[in-house]
Design a protein around this motif. Sequence first.
Motif, mmCIF file in Angstrom:
data_model
loop_
_atom_site.group_PDB
_atom_site.id
_atom_site.type_symbol
_atom_site.label_atom_id
_atom_site.label_comp_id
_atom_site.label_asym_id
_atom_site.label_seq_id
_atom_site.Cartn_x
_atom_site.Cartn_y
_atom_site.Cartn_z
ATOM 1 N N ASP A 108 0.813 -1.218 0.000
ATOM 2 C CA ASP A 108 0.000 0.000 0.000
ATOM 3 C C ASP A 108 0.847 1.270 0.000
ATOM 4 O O ASP A 108 0.351 2.362 0.296
ATOM 5 C CB ASP A 108 -0.942 0.004 1.201
ATOM 6 N N THR A 109 2.123 1.144 -0.332
ATOM 7 C CA THR A 109 3.016 2.306 -0.371
ATOM 8 C C THR A 109 2.608 3.257 -1.497
ATOM 9 O O THR A 109 2.269 2.819 -2.598
ATOM 10 C CB THR A 109 4.475 1.860 -0.589
ATOM 11 N N ILE A 110 2.626 4.550 -1.197
ATOM 12 C CA ILE A 110 2.368 5.582 -2.218
ATOM 13 C C ILE A 110 3.570 6.511 -2.244
ATOM 14 O O ILE A 110 3.879 7.170 -1.251
ATOM 15 C CB ILE A 110 1.087 6.375 -1.920
ATOM 16 N N LYS A 111 4.244 6.547 -3.364
ATOM 17 C CA LYS A 111 5.449 7.364 -3.509
ATOM 18 C C LYS A 111 5.135 8.621 -4.319
ATOM 19 O O LYS A 111 4.115 8.683 -5.024
ATOM 20 C CB LYS A 111 6.559 6.561 -4.187
ATOM 21 N N PRO A 112 6.009 9.632 -4.237
ATOM 22 C CA PRO A 112 5.796 10.855 -5.027
ATOM 23 C C PRO A 112 5.794 10.554 -6.522
ATOM 24 O O PRO A 112 6.248 9.491 -6.958
ATOM 25 C CB PRO A 112 6.987 11.740 -4.635
ATOM 26 N N PRO A 113 5.279 11.471 -7.326
ATOM 27 C CA PRO A 113 5.247 11.253 -8.781
ATOM 28 C C PRO A 113 6.634 10.988 -9.350
ATOM 29 O O PRO A 113 7.628 11.551 -8.897
ATOM 30 C CB PRO A 113 4.672 12.572 -9.319
ATOM 31 N N ALA A 114 6.677 10.107 -10.343
ATOM 32 C CA ALA A 114 7.948 9.739 -10.983
ATOM 33 C C ALA A 114 8.290 10.749 -12.072
ATOM 34 O O ALA A 114 7.429 11.121 -12.874
ATOM 35 C CB ALA A 114 7.850 8.340 -11.581
ATOM 36 N N PHE A 115 9.545 11.172 -12.093
ATOM 37 C CA PHE A 115 10.027 12.081 -13.135
ATOM 38 C C PHE A 115 11.140 11.392 -13.905
ATOM 39 O O PHE A 115 11.984 10.690 -13.321
ATOM 40 C CB PHE A 115 10.509 13.394 -12.516
ATOM 41 N N TYR A 116 11.176 11.608 -15.206
ATOM 42 C CA TYR A 116 12.078 10.883 -16.096
ATOM 43 C C TYR A 116 13.122 11.820 -16.688
ATOM 44 O O TYR A 116 12.880 13.024 -16.862
ATOM 45 C CB TYR A 116 11.267 10.208 -17.207
ATOM 46 N N ASP A 117 14.295 11.227 -17.017
ATOM 47 C CA ASP A 117 15.403 12.036 -17.532
ATOM 48 C C ASP A 117 15.221 12.335 -19.020
ATOM 49 O O ASP A 117 14.264 11.876 -19.666
ATOM 50 C CB ASP A 117 16.742 11.339 -17.270
ATOM 51 N N GLU A 118 16.158 13.080 -19.562
ATOM 52 C CA GLU A 118 16.071 13.509 -20.950
ATOM 53 C C GLU A 118 16.195 12.320 -21.902
ATOM 54 O O GLU A 118 15.627 12.332 -22.997
ATOM 55 C CB GLU A 118 17.178 14.523 -21.244
ATOM 56 N N VAL A 119 16.916 11.279 -21.488
ATOM 57 C CA VAL A 119 17.059 10.093 -22.334
ATOM 58 C C VAL A 119 15.699 9.425 -22.536
ATOM 59 O O VAL A 119 15.369 8.977 -23.646
ATOM 60 C CB VAL A 119 18.071 9.099 -21.710
ATOM 61 N N THR A 120 14.891 9.360 -21.482
ATOM 62 C CA THR A 120 13.550 8.779 -21.604
ATOM 63 C C THR A 120 12.703 9.580 -22.583
ATOM 64 O O THR A 120 11.952 9.015 -23.386
ATOM 65 C CB THR A 120 12.871 8.732 -20.224
ATOM 66 N N VAL A 121 12.811 10.903 -22.511
ATOM 67 C CA VAL A 121 12.085 11.755 -23.456
ATOM 68 C C VAL A 121 12.529 11.446 -24.888
ATOM 69 O O VAL A 121 11.700 11.358 -25.809
ATOM 70 C CB VAL A 121 12.315 13.244 -23.119
ATOM 71 N N ASN A 122 13.831 11.251 -25.089
ATOM 72 C CA ASN A 122 14.345 10.913 -26.431
ATOM 73 C C ASN A 122 13.835 9.556 -26.898
ATOM 74 O O ASN A 122 13.574 9.351 -28.092
ATOM 75 C CB ASN A 122 15.863 10.930 -26.427
ATOM 76 N N ILE A 123 13.699 8.613 -25.956
ATOM 77 C CA ILE A 123 13.154 7.292 -26.307
ATOM 78 C C ILE A 123 11.725 7.441 -26.829
ATOM 79 O O ILE A 123 11.354 6.866 -27.860
ATOM 80 C CB ILE A 123 13.197 6.359 -25.071
ATOM 81 N N VAL A 124 10.926 8.234 -26.131
ATOM 82 C CA VAL A 124 9.523 8.445 -26.543
ATOM 83 C C VAL A 124 9.482 9.105 -27.921
ATOM 84 O O VAL A 124 8.693 8.713 -28.795
ATOM 85 C CB VAL A 124 8.781 9.286 -25.491
ATOM 86 N N ARG A 125 10.297 10.111 -28.114
ATOM 87 C CA ARG A 125 10.298 10.807 -29.399
ATOM 88 C C ARG A 125 10.718 9.883 -30.545
ATOM 89 O O ARG A 125 10.238 10.016 -31.672
ATOM 90 C CB ARG A 125 11.242 12.013 -29.328
#
Length: 628
Positions: A108-125
């Motif tokens: 039942d752990t709730i962690k803060p929102p996940a943020f991704y690095d610039e490499v992840t953004v490049n993967i999506v693009r």
Amino acid sequence: MVVAILAPFLLQAGWFNQVVITVQAVLVVALIGCSIMLFQLILLFSNAGELLKRVEGEQIDPNNVMEILDIAIYADAQHNLDLYVKSLSKVFSYIQQQQGDQFDQKIDTIKPPAFYDEVTVNIVRKLKEYIRMDDGHHFLYGNNEITSIFYNQTSASRLSLQSHQLMWILLNDAIEFNNHTWFNQYWQYADSYASMKYHFVSYDSPLRHDKQMFMVRHVMIGGMLLHYGRINWLNDVFFLTHSEPEYYGLIPSSFSEIVVMLELIDKMCTDFTYFYQQGFYYHDQMSGVKDNKYFFRDALKYLSLLVIRLWSLEGRGADNTQLFSLPASPLKLNDNERDAQMMRMMLDEVGFWYDTKVFINIPRLRFVDKAEVENLLNKYQQQCEMDKKDKEEHPVVNIQKYQELFNGIETEASRIESILQYSNEYANGKTLSINVIRSFNLETINYGSFKDIDCRCIPYVHFSNYWSDIAYKYLRCLCSLKRLGDFKVPRKQIPNVLKDMGLNGNYAIIATEKIDELPYISVLLNVLLDIKCFFVMKKNEIPLVTLLPIENNKELKPIKKGKAICSNIENFQGYNEPIYELILGTVLRFSTPNDFSGYVRFIIDDTYEAQDVTIKPQKTLGELFGMK
């Protein structure tokens, strides 16, 4: 190559034969060794599985993950499913690492929102380029595993705004370029995530806000489907659910939910800065200052269609009484008016859907008569309008706003009393007592909970006017006394005129407003008059003023114990009529000595300056006051 060309000539000449043969032998051996190494590389690169191991090394990091993605793209082009799955899973594991989950964390752990690095953004693009069309990369075009990574059901991390922005990038290309298969997979993953994460959320859970925003994003996605003309896709998603009884975490499925979504999207699109933080855009529309209006219209059109959909949910496990129940009207008057306006806009959109034969485009929708839909919207519109009218006619004073108003009045009353308050009167002097009463109309609605209006500045405005009344009464009493003379003097000549007339410390100056040219001011009234003037009199004869409370008046009571200014502000608490008459009152006691010598009035008149006339007083103050 140099040795091979020169060796025959060198050997023929007999120069350094042994050296030449040795060098040639060494180079031949080196060439053979390089050929073997090159052959090994050829074997390595021809076996993409081995190449994947070599590129991966000990771990996946920002330096090699893009190369691993290239191997996945190559495997897709070669239809090598095994290699495609292996390499792409490593890319996705790199993204998942940034979600920060631990093996031993509680369920039942709730962690803060996940943020991704610039490499992840490049993967999506990079991935979005392959969902536009099937150019031989069948796996990347038709399979949507990336959604299950960002919408990770097993992750304790909440969804960040960045996650939604990245998914919007992919969805924009999939919808615009008609990749129906990819979109259907997205909707299934998203619905499954909503069912797992948001179906049962406690009132105080941080996921409650996430749940609302997740649905808001999917209403905007519905608007994007309409923008790109993919209305037939709604036939697949309108009734897709992973829950029994049916739960729709992506689509508002009651009239109350539809209204809540409409209000949230309206507020989002009205706040220019907040809207542009969301990352909404269309490929076929240039970005501009009116983007928020276009997106709101698309969302409004989609929500109007969802109102028609409500009748199709009857008998599907949903509580029919909740489907069409009207939500409570908003608390604020502006929101009441805006909701009524948006209902009228939805009525227009409902007419549009019936004109475009929506039941043919979405055959799974159950036909419902247009009048029934319009009746539902009209009911809520009338409810908002009647509620607004009732609040305006019978407002209720908010306790907090009343206290702020009362504190402001108390502060301003103390400030005014400090200006003219004196402790004594002249013994055997002349005294005048004048009631100073003024009333102000307060709009009760401004002090209720129905308007967001800061009322703390209102007491200052009213008491500024009330102070003007006191100052006018003071001037009236002053002007009724003996006047020794009137002088008109240009502002710039005031210092010289007073000097020539012999002004000194034995005289007091009472000014109607601040005049910088005066050497000093004994009493400053700070009141605006058509005639700007000041009065000079003997210092020991300056009028003494006292403010006293009004007696024998049941309605007016001192604002604060021991203070002179009275009011009926206490009766305002609990008042529920549109207009309240606020009354302020005090008694002004004006005291002068019996043998008051009189005063000299100076009127500031700058018309003399235009005529270049220099004022030369004929008498001094001493002569006017009969002093030798």
